[in-house]
Scaffold this motif. Structure first.
Motif, PDB file in Angstrom:
ATOM      1  N   LEU A 219      13.783 -31.129 -47.869  1.00 28.18           N
ATOM      2  CA  LEU A 219      14.617 -30.403 -46.915  1.00 28.18           C
ATOM      3  C   LEU A 219      15.840 -31.217 -46.520  1.00 28.18           C
ATOM      4  N   ALA A 220      15.677 -32.525 -46.327  1.00 28.89           N
ATOM      5  CA  ALA A 220      16.805 -33.368 -45.932  1.00 28.89           C
ATOM      6  C   ALA A 220      17.865 -33.410 -47.023  1.00 28.89           C
ATOM      7  N   VAL A 221      17.438 -33.570 -48.276  1.00 28.84           N
ATOM      8  CA  VAL A 221      18.402 -33.661 -49.376  1.00 28.84           C
ATOM      9  C   VAL A 221      19.117 -32.328 -49.585  1.00 28.84           C
ATOM     10  N   PHE A 222      18.390 -31.225 -49.501  1.00 24.18           N
ATOM     11  CA  PHE A 222      19.043 -29.931 -49.704  1.00 24.18           C
ATOM     12  C   PHE A 222      19.947 -29.573 -48.525  1.00 24.18           C
ATOM     13  N   ALA A 223      19.605 -30.047 -47.325  1.00 26.69           N
ATOM     14  CA  ALA A 223      20.526 -29.864 -46.197  1.00 26.69           C
ATOM     15  C   ALA A 223      21.817 -30.632 -46.430  1.00 26.69           C
ATOM     16  N   ALA A 224      21.707 -31.850 -46.995  1.00 28.75           N
ATOM     17  CA  ALA A 224      22.906 -32.634 -47.304  1.00 28.75           C
ATOM     18  C   ALA A 224      23.721 -31.967 -48.411  1.00 28.75           C
ATOM     19  N   LEU A 225      23.051 -31.422 -49.427  1.00 27.48           N
ATOM     20  CA  LEU A 225      23.773 -30.690 -50.470  1.00 27.48           C
ATOM     21  C   LEU A 225      24.533 -29.504 -49.874  1.00 27.48           C
ATOM     22  N   GLY A 226      23.861 -28.760 -48.967  1.00 27.16           N
ATOM     23  CA  GLY A 226      24.524 -27.632 -48.315  1.00 27.16           C
ATOM     24  C   GLY A 226      25.697 -28.067 -47.466  1.00 27.16           C
ATOM     25  N   ALA A 227      25.546 -29.196 -46.766  1.00 29.24           N
ATOM     26  CA  ALA A 227      26.652 -29.690 -45.942  1.00 29.24           C
ATOM     27  C   ALA A 227      27.847 -30.049 -46.807  1.00 29.24           C
ATOM     28  N   GLY A 228      27.591 -30.698 -47.952  1.00 27.01           N
ATOM     29  CA  GLY A 228      28.695 -31.035 -48.849  1.00 27.01           C
ATOM     30  C   GLY A 228      29.358 -29.813 -49.425  1.00 27.01           C
ATOM     31  N   LEU A 229      28.558 -28.819 -49.808  1.00 25.81           N
ATOM     32  CA  LEU A 229      29.119 -27.601 -50.369  1.00 25.81           C
ATOM     33  C   LEU A 229      29.930 -26.824 -49.325  1.00 25.81           C
ATOM     34  N   ALA A 230      29.516 -26.895 -48.047  1.00 26.17           N
ATOM     35  CA  ALA A 230      30.206 -26.167 -46.984  1.00 26.17           C
ATOM     36  C   ALA A 230      31.392 -26.935 -46.407  1.00 26.17           C
ATOM     37  N   LEU A 231      31.559 -28.187 -46.808  1.00 29.73           N
ATOM     38  CA  LEU A 231      32.583 -29.031 -46.180  1.00 29.73           C
ATOM     39  C   LEU A 231      33.994 -28.457 -46.270  1.00 29.73           C
ATOM     40  N   PRO A 232      34.458 -27.912 -47.411  1.00 28.86           N
ATOM     41  CA  PRO A 232      35.824 -27.363 -47.442  1.00 28.86           C
ATOM     42  C   PRO A 232      36.022 -26.228 -46.440  1.00 28.86           C
ATOM     43  N   TRP A 233      34.999 -25.386 -46.251  1.00 21.75           N
ATOM     44  CA  TRP A 233      35.131 -24.291 -45.303  1.00 21.75           C
ATOM     45  C   TRP A 233      35.233 -24.829 -43.871  1.00 21.75           C
ATOM     46  N   VAL A 234      34.446 -25.860 -43.582  1.00 13.49           N
ATOM     47  CA  VAL A 234      34.491 -26.459 -42.250  1.00 13.49           C
ATOM     48  C   VAL A 234      35.843 -27.127 -42.016  1.00 13.49           C
ATOM     49  N   ALA A 235      36.390 -27.783 -43.049  1.00  9.77           N
ATOM     50  CA  ALA A 235      37.690 -28.450 -42.911  1.00  9.77           C
ATOM     51  C   ALA A 235      38.785 -27.439 -42.599  1.00  9.77           C
ATOM     52  N   LEU A 236      38.754 -26.292 -43.278  1.00 13.55           N
ATOM     53  CA  LEU A 236      39.756 -25.274 -42.988  1.00 13.55           C
ATOM     54  C   LEU A 236      39.568 -24.685 -41.591  1.00 13.55           C
ATOM     55  N   ALA A 237      38.282 -24.585 -41.169  1.00 16.98           N
ATOM     56  CA  ALA A 237      38.036 -24.070 -39.818  1.00 16.98           C
ATOM     57  C   ALA A 237      38.536 -25.039 -38.769  1.00 16.98           C
ATOM     58  N   ALA A 238      38.457 -26.344 -39.041  1.00 16.00           N
ATOM     59  CA  ALA A 238      38.940 -27.340 -38.090  1.00 16.00           C
ATOM     60  C   ALA A 238      40.448 -27.299 -37.962  1.00 16.00           C
ATOM     61  N   VAL A 239      41.120 -26.955 -39.048  1.00 11.48           N
ATOM     62  CA  VAL A 239      42.594 -26.868 -39.017  1.00 11.48           C
ATOM     63  C   VAL A 239      42.981 -25.477 -39.520  1.00 11.48           C
ATOM     64  N   PRO A 240      42.781 -24.443 -38.710  1.00 11.28           N
ATOM     65  CA  PRO A 240      43.068 -23.076 -39.179  1.00 11.28           C
ATOM     66  C   PRO A 240      44.536 -22.829 -39.472  1.00 11.28           C
ATOM     67  N   ARG A 241      45.405 -23.716 -38.971  1.00 10.50           N
ATOM     68  CA  ARG A 241      46.834 -23.511 -39.238  1.00 10.50           C
ATOM     69  C   ARG A 241      47.140 -23.626 -40.735  1.00 10.50           C
ATOM     70  N   LEU A 242      46.215 -24.272 -41.486  1.00 10.82           N
ATOM     71  CA  LEU A 242      46.439 -24.353 -42.931  1.00 10.82           C
ATOM     72  C   LEU A 242      46.494 -22.971 -43.560  1.00 10.82           C
ATOM     73  N   ALA A 243      45.765 -22.000 -42.974  1.00 11.22           N
ATOM     74  CA  ALA A 243      45.816 -20.637 -43.502  1.00 11.22           C
ATOM     75  C   ALA A 243      47.201 -20.035 -43.351  1.00 11.22           C
ATOM     76  N   ALA A 244      47.952 -20.469 -42.315  1.00 13.87           N
ATOM     77  CA  ALA A 244      49.305 -19.934 -42.101  1.00 13.87           C
ATOM     78  C   ALA A 244      50.268 -20.400 -43.178  1.00 13.87           C
ATOM     79  N   LEU A 245      49.933 -21.488 -43.887  1.00 14.68           N
ATOM     80  CA  LEU A 245      50.790 -21.978 -44.961  1.00 14.68           C
ATOM     81  C   LEU A 245      50.698 -21.120 -46.217  1.00 14.68           C
ATOM     82  N   LEU A 246      49.678 -20.266 -46.264  1.00 18.01           N
ATOM     83  CA  LEU A 246      49.551 -19.395 -47.421  1.00 18.01           C
ATOM     84  C   LEU A 246      50.653 -18.337 -47.400  1.00 18.01           C
ATOM     85  N   PRO A 247      51.083 -17.852 -48.550  1.00 18.02           N
ATOM     86  CA  PRO A 247      52.122 -16.814 -48.589  1.00 18.02           C
ATOM     87  C   PRO A 247      51.662 -15.545 -47.886  1.00 18.02           C
ATOM     88  N   ARG A 248      52.637 -14.799 -47.379  1.00 14.25           N
ATOM     89  CA  ARG A 248      52.335 -13.539 -46.715  1.00 14.25           C
ATOM     90  C   ARG A 248      51.797 -12.526 -47.731  1.00 14.25           C
TER      91      ARG A 248
END
Length: 521
Positions: A439-468
């Protein structure tokens, strides 16, 4: 005179039969050679109409105290070799190796057979159903305190006729039953760790081991001492430790487990021994992060970024909620996968990373699903929500979160067959440990896989840089559809290897037909 002549003829016939006894069908003549008698035998007395394969055997009877060698002889020795020159109507002949015994002399380990053994032979006929003339020169090394090379010429003629079982059929079957079965088919998983001068091989099966032994074959170390054996989990886990063995990490080895009459074998890779759970969790976190760049997951991540383009002009809170919901879907589904694997292992099943991708029904479903997603992105169909769903969505403060969670779960499902760096190491280590570590290892795998989504959530202004939003989104959707179609095609190749090309072709044809029907509509 007439009576004496008949008596002389009877005595002559008896003497002739006694000096050269007639052989039953399917049995070659015994040949005397160095410290052994050898003959060639068949499981049938004749070759039936249209018969393409023969079950043969090299039958060897050794003198007391002498032995011949297995395919991997150990510290010294040579395995028997057969040369089929001179045979007629014989194609390929493959020698099978029953599970060996372990011998020790002057501190050296060797593997082979003593007493009586039949080496099963699977042969293919050039002309099915036709008679065959079989002849082989056998070269072998027979040893006791000293070793002596031996050679013999064995022969067997098989006519065309009813394939009646021969007197040797049971004998061939008995030794063929001792040929190791594939580990995966027997429900046994194998894993190996190397490091700090020790090699450890772990075998885990659905049924408990009793007194197992292990024979390891690898080009890096042609001979190994007898391992120390320890059993755990009610005997379902056997741990074989080879001390003072320096094996490089990444070495591929063949492991043959012999437990009384049961024998299995399989290939595995010796992984570097992890230094504690903390190191494995770090490896799992990095591996999960790298999974986002794999062809299995990248299309889903790209689709999510495409969707965020529509949120570029919205409030940052909306983008943050969407990203965190997707990250939660990734992490929770990965943890659920780990819990399911831990439960299967506790029930005695054979488990591994991407185990569900060994199920043809699941593979067909995922291939069809990704193909339909591609059709949707290409504009072949759209699923509209009913009016009541729109009313609820307007009243809900967190609309679309269920879809975001599903996106995360979908990304996890597609990630499991990928062998990204570090993922295999962490998963293999976890699946040889207890439930907590899994369970610990698979939780760490999930955390790594989810990291890009969390990073974008921490800085949502990055979404504003996308084209309209604009016409470019149609082209991007088409490109994402190509990626998903490629994923579907890849899943078809996996399905073909699991269930056959006919099944994969049927699923692919159905999907293409559905796409054509949607396009025409």
């Amino acid at each position: 005179m007439r009576t004496r002549s008949r008596l002389a003829a009877a005595v002559l016939a008896a003497a002739t039969l006694g000096s050269a006894p007639a052989l039953a069908g399917g049995l070659g003549a015994w040949v005397r050679a160095e410290q052994a008698d050898l003959r060639l035998v068949s499981a049938t007395e004749a070759i039936g109409p249209g018969q393409e394969r023969l079950r043969l055997g090299l039958h060897v009877r050794l003198e007391t105290g002498w032995k011949i060698y297995w395919r991997s002889p150990g510290s010294a020795g040579l395995p028997p070799r057969l040369d089929w020159d001179g045979s007629a109507n014989l194609g390929q002949a493959t020698l099978r190796w029953p599970a060996p015994q372990r011998f020790e002399l002057f501190g050296l380990q060797s593997y082979g057979y003593a007493g009586e053994v039949v080496l099963p032979i699977e042969a293919r006929l050039v002309e099915p159903g036709a008679p065959a003339v079989l002849g082989a020169r056998v070269e072998y090394l027979v040893c006791r305190e000293i070793c002596i090379p031996g050679a013999a010429r064995v022969a067997l003629d098989l006519p065309a006729g009813p394939p009646t079982p021969s007197a040797a059929a049971h004998l061939i079957d008995r030794f063929a039953g001792r040929v190791p079965a594939p580990a995966a088919a027997a429900g046994v998983t194998l894993a190996a760790e190397t490091g700090t001068g020790t090699l450890v091989v772990t075998a885990r099966g659905a049924h408990p081991f009793v007194a197992p032994d292990l024979f390891v074959e690898t080009a890096a170390l042609p001979d190994l001492p007898a391992p120390r054996v320890s059993l755990a989990e009610g005997g379902r886990t056997a741990r074989f430790t080879f001390p003072d063995v320096a094996l490089p990490a990444g070495t591929r080895l063949t492991a043959t487990v012999v437990d009384g009459p049961v024998a299995i074998e399989g290939e595995t890779v010796a992984l570097a021994a992890a230094r504690g759970l903390g190191a494995v969790l770090a490896i799992a976190l990095i591996g999960g992060l790298i999974l986002n760049l794999m062809p299995c997951v990248l299309p889903v991540l790209a689709l999510k970024v495409t969707g965020l383009a529509g949120l570029a002009g919205a409030q940052p809170a909306a983008a943050r909620r969407s990203l965190l919901a997707t990250a939660a879907g990734v992490a929770l589904s990965m943890l659920a996968l780990g819990a399911a694997l831990a439960g299967l292992r506790a029930a005695g099943a054979s488990i591994g990373w991407g185990v569900q991708f060994q199920q043809p029904v699941f593979l067909a479903f995922m291939a069809a699903l990704t193909g339909l997603f591609a059709f949707n992105l290409w504009g072949l169909f759209a699923i509209g929500a009913p009016r009541w769903a729109g009313t609820l969505a307007e009243a809900a403060p967190r609309r679309g979160l269920a879809g975001d969670l599903a996106t995360g779960a979908f990304a996890t499902l597609l990630a499991t067959p990928c062998s990204a760096p570090f993922v295999g190491t962490a998963a293999a280590w976890a699946l040889t440990r207890g439930t907590g570590e899994i369970l610990a290892v698979f939780a760490a795998l999930g955390a790594g896989l989810a990291l890009p989504w969390v990073a974008l959530a921490a800085v949502p202004r990055l979404a504003a840089l996308l084209p309209r939003p604009g016409a470019w989104m149609i082209r991007l959707r088409a490109a994402m559809g190509v990626l998903l179609a490629a994923t579907s095609a890849w899943l078809m190749t996996v399905l073909a290897s699991q269930a056959g090309t006919e099944v994969a072709a049927g699923v692919a044809a159905s999907l293409v037909a559905a796409g054509a029907a949607l396009w025409l509509a």
